[in-house]
Design an enzyme around this catalytic site. Structure first.
Site, PDB file in Angstrom:
ATOM      1  N   ASN A  50       7.084   3.883 -34.357  1.00 56.59           N
ATOM      2  CA  ASN A  50       7.344   4.163 -32.948  1.00 56.59           C
ATOM      3  C   ASN A  50       7.784   2.908 -32.200  1.00 56.59           C
ATOM      4  O   ASN A  50       7.769   2.887 -30.962  1.00 56.59           O
ATOM      5  CB  ASN A  50       6.086   4.734 -32.283  1.00 56.59           C
ATOM      6  CG  ASN A  50       5.663   6.048 -32.891  1.00 56.59           C
ATOM      7  OD1 ASN A  50       6.489   6.882 -33.226  1.00 56.59           O
ATOM      8  ND2 ASN A  50       4.366   6.241 -33.049  1.00 56.59           N
ATOM      9  N   HIS A 137      -0.610  16.150 -27.513  1.00 57.27           N
ATOM     10  CA  HIS A 137      -1.269  15.225 -28.439  1.00 57.27           C
ATOM     11  C   HIS A 137      -2.694  15.652 -28.814  1.00 57.27           C
ATOM     12  O   HIS A 137      -3.435  16.203 -27.997  1.00 57.27           O
ATOM     13  CB  HIS A 137      -1.340  13.833 -27.799  1.00 57.27           C
ATOM     14  CG  HIS A 137      -0.118  13.009 -28.006  1.00 57.27           C
ATOM     15  ND1 HIS A 137       0.474  12.291 -26.999  1.00 57.27           N
ATOM     16  CD2 HIS A 137       0.627  12.763 -29.114  1.00 57.27           C
ATOM     17  CE1 HIS A 137       1.529  11.646 -27.470  1.00 57.27           C
ATOM     18  NE2 HIS A 137       1.646  11.930 -28.745  1.00 57.27           N
ATOM     19  N   GLU A 183       2.944  16.438 -22.596  1.00 59.59           N
ATOM     20  CA  GLU A 183       3.696  15.219 -22.921  1.00 59.59           C
ATOM     21  C   GLU A 183       5.059  15.331 -22.239  1.00 59.59           C
ATOM     22  O   GLU A 183       5.608  16.431 -22.124  1.00 59.59           O
ATOM     23  CB  GLU A 183       3.888  15.075 -24.429  1.00 59.59           C
ATOM     24  CG  GLU A 183       2.607  14.870 -25.208  1.00 59.59           C
ATOM     25  CD  GLU A 183       2.860  14.822 -26.711  1.00 59.59           C
ATOM     26  OE1 GLU A 183       3.771  14.083 -27.137  1.00 59.59           O
ATOM     27  OE2 GLU A 183       2.153  15.535 -27.450  1.00 59.59           O
ATOM     28  N   SER A 187       5.946  14.325 -29.442  1.00 59.22           N
ATOM     29  CA  SER A 187       5.937  13.342 -30.519  1.00 59.22           C
ATOM     30  C   SER A 187       6.448  13.869 -31.844  1.00 59.22           C
ATOM     31  O   SER A 187       6.869  13.084 -32.691  1.00 59.22           O
ATOM     32  CB  SER A 187       4.516  12.804 -30.713  1.00 59.22           C
ATOM     33  OG  SER A 187       3.620  13.864 -31.013  1.00 59.22           O
ATOM     34  N   ASP A 212       1.586  12.690 -20.334  1.00 65.69           N
ATOM     35  CA  ASP A 212       1.509  11.650 -21.349  1.00 65.69           C
ATOM     36  C   ASP A 212       2.937  11.214 -21.687  1.00 65.69           C
ATOM     37  O   ASP A 212       3.688  11.946 -22.318  1.00 65.69           O
ATOM     38  CB  ASP A 212       0.800  12.192 -22.589  1.00 65.69           C
ATOM     39  CG  ASP A 212       0.572  11.130 -23.655  1.00 65.69           C
ATOM     40  OD1 ASP A 212       1.205  10.063 -23.574  1.00 65.69           O
ATOM     41  OD2 ASP A 212      -0.239  11.376 -24.570  1.00 65.69           O
ATOM     42  N   HIS A 215       5.871   8.630 -25.688  1.00 68.79           N
ATOM     43  CA  HIS A 215       7.113   8.452 -26.454  1.00 68.79           C
ATOM     44  C   HIS A 215       8.351   8.313 -25.563  1.00 68.79           C
ATOM     45  O   HIS A 215       9.460   8.173 -26.084  1.00 68.79           O
ATOM     46  CB  HIS A 215       7.283   9.600 -27.441  1.00 68.79           C
ATOM     47  CG  HIS A 215       6.226   9.609 -28.499  1.00 68.79           C
ATOM     48  ND1 HIS A 215       6.319   8.861 -29.653  1.00 68.79           N
ATOM     49  CD2 HIS A 215       5.025  10.243 -28.555  1.00 68.79           C
ATOM     50  CE1 HIS A 215       5.234   9.049 -30.385  1.00 68.79           C
ATOM     51  NE2 HIS A 215       4.435   9.879 -29.738  1.00 68.79           N
ATOM     52  N   LYS A 245       3.952   1.666 -28.581  1.00 70.30           N
ATOM     53  CA  LYS A 245       5.158   2.268 -29.138  1.00 70.30           C
ATOM     54  C   LYS A 245       6.364   1.427 -28.704  1.00 70.30           C
ATOM     55  O   LYS A 245       6.586   0.356 -29.246  1.00 70.30           O
ATOM     56  CB  LYS A 245       5.239   3.731 -28.721  1.00 70.30           C
ATOM     57  CG  LYS A 245       4.067   4.545 -29.300  1.00 70.30           C
ATOM     58  CD  LYS A 245       4.074   5.962 -28.887  1.00 70.30           C
ATOM     59  CE  LYS A 245       2.972   6.761 -29.583  1.00 70.30           C
ATOM     60  NZ  LYS A 245       1.607   6.300 -29.277  1.00 70.30           N
TER      61      LYS A 245
END
Length: 394
Positions: A50, A137, A183, A187, A212, A215, A245
């Site tokens: 990541n 997640h 998210e 992910s 979140d 990413h 990440k």
């Protein structure tokens, strides 16, 4: 001091007969279903990490760490933030992060998993409702399971389903606050949440939205501030940015109102009873934020690689996610492992992802684009993927 003496032979220890049987049985069953995992060292070209912007080995981060060591900054915090672990470098990082992201206030955690767990076990109250996107997640699922509020799962990326779940709950007597948890960039699928629609639902239903950005931080948004940059500073939006990440370091920022930050400091057990993050890491992460501002070409180069991959997947009749996270869904776990092994043998570090990390029947290769490779590497990987898929189909 109490001294112990033994007379005669030492006590016999159990040989452990049968003690580990159930664990061995569980591992054997995982193997039978092609789900047994093992630790592999990093090797080959990086299509698995990541480290999207290639910052983990950036010379500026190394220099920041070296300077911090020479300045006699402590390696460890020595205690929780409420004891003696509230190092001024951590506070300076929180201030810098609040300015960078446009947040009202920031609280720094040791990692994204603990930050999500901390939020969901502290902020939602008894009588509230937590609404988890089905693919959010694992840390959010674990936090919700330990929370005081009721939890429901909602269909992935479906703001309508979220609002319906809230309305159904209220019709059955629910009177607390809804907490929507998503998210911004997923992910395992690399797709984006409908953030504007979800913010509107939170507004209409007098609820909160936890986003979140793990990413998306560093990759998307102005200066890499994420896909939720337009919603920073709102009282009912809480945003998590991880540092392990695209920022190339470790830790996580929780961006939220000052009132909720103060509440976490006073009520959040994973914050109160954990040793504070290393002051050295706080210095490194602060430099990562500076790099995001100073080197926009990194995001531009990554965007170019995303387009190269998209074109290559089109030639293979595979759908593209449009982000740096690209799943190649093959369904069968064994085939996913064989494809990954074949690509690794050819020098491309691509890993197979299987249930329970992803839903049943969706085992996949997770291709991750980073600046640790270049355009020629991406094109070579696409060619190798084509060869391996043809080989596995015969």
């Amino acid at each position: 001091m109490i001294q112990h003496s033994f007379h005669g032979s030492m006590p016999q220890q159990s040989d452990g007969s049968g003690l580990l049987d159930r664990y061995e049985t569980s591992l054997r069953r995982l193997g039978e279903r092609d789900r047994l995992r093992g630790l592999k060292p990093a090797s080959g070209l990086d299509f698995a990490s990541n480290d999207y912007l290639g910052l983990a080995n950036h010379p500026r981060l190394r220099a920041a760490l070296s300077d911090a060591l020479e300045g006699e900054i402590p390696v460890g915090a020595g205690g929780s933030r409420l004891l003696r672990g509230n190092d001024p470098h951590i506070e300076a990082l929180e201030d810098a992060a609040a300015e960078f992201f446009g947040a009202s206030s920031v609280l720094f955690f040791g990692g994204g998993f603990v930050a999500n767990y901390a939020l969901l076990t502290t902020l939602p109250q008894k009588g509230d409702l937590i609404l988890l996107d089905d693919l959010v997640h694992a840390s959010c699922h674990d936090g919700a399971r330990s929370a005081r509020a009721e939890t429901v799962l909602v269909a992935h990326n479906d703001a309508g389903a979220v609002e319906k779940a809230v309305l159904d709950w209220r019709s059955q007597g629910g009177k607390g606050r809804p907490w929507i948890v998503v998210e911004s960039l997923y992910s395992m699928d690399g797709d984006r949440a409908p953030l504007s629609d979800l913010v509107a639902v939170a507004d209409r239903q007098d609820g909160f939205l936890i986003i979140d950005e793990a990413h998306a931080t560093g990759v998307f948004g102005p200066e890499g501030r994420g896909l939720s940059a337009d919603f920073e500073g709102r009282d009912n939006v809480i945003i998590l940015h991880t540092c392990g990440k695209a920022l190339g370091a470790s830790g996580a920022f929780v961006c939220l109102s000052q009132v909720l930050k103060d509440y976490l400091v006073n009520r959040c057990r994973p914050f109160i009873y954990a040793t504070a993050p290393s002051p050295l890491m706080a210095v490194v992460v602060r430099e990562s934020l500076n790099i995001l501002s100073d080197e926009p070409q990194r995001r531009e180069t990554l965007a170019h690689l995303i387009n190269v991959l998209k074109e290559g997947l089109s030639d293979l009749d595979l759908p593209a996610s449009g982000s740096q996270i690209q799943p190649v869904i093959v369904g069968d776990a064994g085939r996913a492992v064989r494809l990954a092994n074949g690509l690794q043998e050819r020098g491309f570090d691509i890993r197979a992802v299987r249930p329970p990390t992803v839903p049943e029947g969706t085992s996949r290769l997770r291709i991750s684009l980073t600046l640790n490779v270049d355009e020629a590497d991406v094109r070579a990987m696409i060619s190798a993927l084509r060869d391996e898929m043809e080989r596995q189909s015969t």
